[in-house]
Design an enzyme around this catalytic site. Structure first.
Site, PDB file in Angstrom:
ATOM      1  N   THR A  21      65.433  57.974  22.838  1.00  0.00           N
ATOM      2  CA  THR A  21      64.169  58.441  22.757  1.00  0.00           C
ATOM      3  C   THR A  21      64.359  59.526  22.559  1.00  0.00           C
ATOM      4  O   THR A  21      63.559  60.036  21.757  1.00  0.00           O
ATOM      5  CB  THR A  21      63.926  58.341  24.596  1.00  0.00           C
TER       6      THR A  21
ATOM      7  N   ASP B 215      64.349  65.225  27.511  1.00  0.00           N
ATOM      8  CA  ASP B 215      65.677  64.144  27.611  1.00  0.00           C
ATOM      9  C   ASP B 215      65.258  62.864  28.185  1.00  0.00           C
ATOM     10  O   ASP B 215      64.159  63.127  28.898  1.00  0.00           O
ATOM     11  CB  ASP B 215      66.897  65.158  28.554  1.00  0.00           C
ATOM     12  N   GLY B 216      65.857  61.811  27.849  1.00  0.00           N
ATOM     13  CA  GLY B 216      65.652  60.569  28.458  1.00  0.00           C
ATOM     14  C   GLY B 216      66.423  60.161  29.496  1.00  0.00           C
ATOM     15  O   GLY B 216      66.446  61.393  30.036  1.00  0.00           O
ATOM     16  N   ALA B 217      66.075  59.265  30.232  1.00  0.00           N
ATOM     17  CA  ALA B 217      66.904  59.064  31.434  1.00  0.00           C
ATOM     18  C   ALA B 217      67.715  57.691  31.473  1.00  0.00           C
ATOM     19  O   ALA B 217      66.834  56.414  30.554  1.00  0.00           O
ATOM     20  CB  ALA B 217      66.300  58.815  32.492  1.00  0.00           C
TER      21      ALA B 217
ATOM     22  N   LYS C 210      71.164  59.096  34.550  1.00  0.00           N
ATOM     23  CA  LYS C 210      71.446  59.523  32.918  1.00  0.00           C
ATOM     24  C   LYS C 210      73.152  59.375  32.855  1.00  0.00           C
ATOM     25  O   LYS C 210      73.904  59.530  33.664  1.00  0.00           O
ATOM     26  CB  LYS C 210      71.543  60.953  32.765  1.00  0.00           C
TER      27      LYS C 210
ATOM     28  N   GLY D 107      73.930  56.710  29.770  1.00  0.00           N
ATOM     29  CA  GLY D 107      74.676  55.950  28.915  1.00  0.00           C
ATOM     30  C   GLY D 107      75.090  55.922  28.137  1.00  0.00           C
ATOM     31  O   GLY D 107      75.993  55.209  27.629  1.00  0.00           O
TER      32      GLY D 107
ATOM     33  N   GLU E  91      74.157  67.669  28.730  1.00  0.00           N
ATOM     34  CA  GLU E  91      72.407  67.128  29.406  1.00  0.00           C
ATOM     35  C   GLU E  91      72.424  67.722  31.333  1.00  0.00           C
ATOM     36  O   GLU E  91      71.360  68.651  31.508  1.00  0.00           O
ATOM     37  CB  GLU E  91      72.330  65.881  29.754  1.00  0.00           C
TER      38      GLU E  91
ATOM     39  N   LYS F  60      62.767  51.421  31.945  1.00  0.00           N
ATOM     40  CA  LYS F  60      63.103  52.905  32.362  1.00  0.00           C
ATOM     41  C   LYS F  60      63.001  53.021  34.889  1.00  0.00           C
ATOM     42  O   LYS F  60      63.659  53.393  36.048  1.00  0.00           O
ATOM     43  CB  LYS F  60      63.604  53.702  32.580  1.00  0.00           C
TER      44      LYS F  60
END
Ligand SMILES: O=C(CO)[C@H](O)[C@H](O)COP(=O)(O)O
EC number: 5.3.1.6
Length: 220
Positions: A32, A82-84, A95, A97, A104, A122
């Site tokens: 992402t 950031d993604g998750a 977080k 993965g 992070e 998610k």
């Protein structure tokens, strides 16, 4: 029908409005965030630099001509994107993965606003369906794994994987994380744990969730 990747890209696009005019950005890791970095390319002339959470994101940023800065040299950041892997209704996250959880968590802590971008898949009521990543010092791997069994989880070593910090990752399956803050503190207190991938003490401030109907904004 939109694919998860389309939804990730939509969320990444929506994050652009949170970073326009901000010279130094915190940048996370993952597919992402890769969309987000690519979208930043059009605005690179506005950006002084980025603090990156992984070697992978650093490489991508540099390829696009965005300078990567040392967090020690820039102080607190205005915004971190950031993604998750999982997001609950309190905007607490799992977080790691992608294995970059330690950097992070540092950047999230050093940022005034944490904008999390993700596809709707998610979003969960209770964290824990996604195996919980824990970065450990290599010699502590078995010890930490035994402590996870005592907590009711099933630890699995991410064999062959080494983090950017030289650590190893244990993914803990079958945890139902009903008290994320408590569990984050407890796991972080186990000797040998570098970081647990629960982001509850410092959750996201805004979540931009890509859905087929558009981007949903969740905020605290
Ligand atoms: O925590 C992460 C990396 O350590 C990522 O944000 C998380 O794994 C989500 O990745 P993606 O955007 O590829 O779904």
């Amino acid at each position: 029908m939109s694919s998860a990747d389309d939804l990730k890209r939509k969320a990444a696009e929506a994050a652009l409005e949170y970073v326009r005019g901000i010279p130094i950005l915190g940048i996370g890791t993952g597919s992402t965030v890769n969309h987000f970095i690519d979208l930043l390319a059009d605005f690179r002339h506005e950006i002084e630099g980025a603090v990156s959470s992984s070697e992978a994101s650093t490489e991508r940023l540099k390829k696009l001509g965005i300078p990567v800065l040392d967090l020690n040299a820039v102080g607190d950041l205005e915004v971190y994107v950031d993604g998750a892997d999982e997001i609950n209704p309190h905007l607490q996250l799992i977080k790691g993965g992608g294995g970059a959880l330690t950097r992070e968590k540092i950047i999230a802590a050093a940022s005034r606003k944490f904008v999390c971008i993700a596809d709707e898949g998610k979003y969960v009521d209770v964290l824990g369906r996604f195996p919980l990543p824990i970065e450990v010092i290599p010699m502590a791997r078995s010890y930490v794994s035994r402590q996870m069994v005592k907590l009711g989880g099933q630890p699995q070593w991410r064999e062959g994987y080494v983090t950017d910090n030289g650590g190893q990752i244990i993914d803990v399956h079958n945890l139902e994380i009903l008290k994320p803050i408590e569990l984050e503190q407890n796991i972080n207190n186990i000797p040998g744990v570098v970081t647990v991938g629960i982001f509850a003490l410092r959750p996201a401030d805004v979540v931009l969730l890509g859905t087929p109907e558009g981007v949903k904004t969740l905020s605290r």
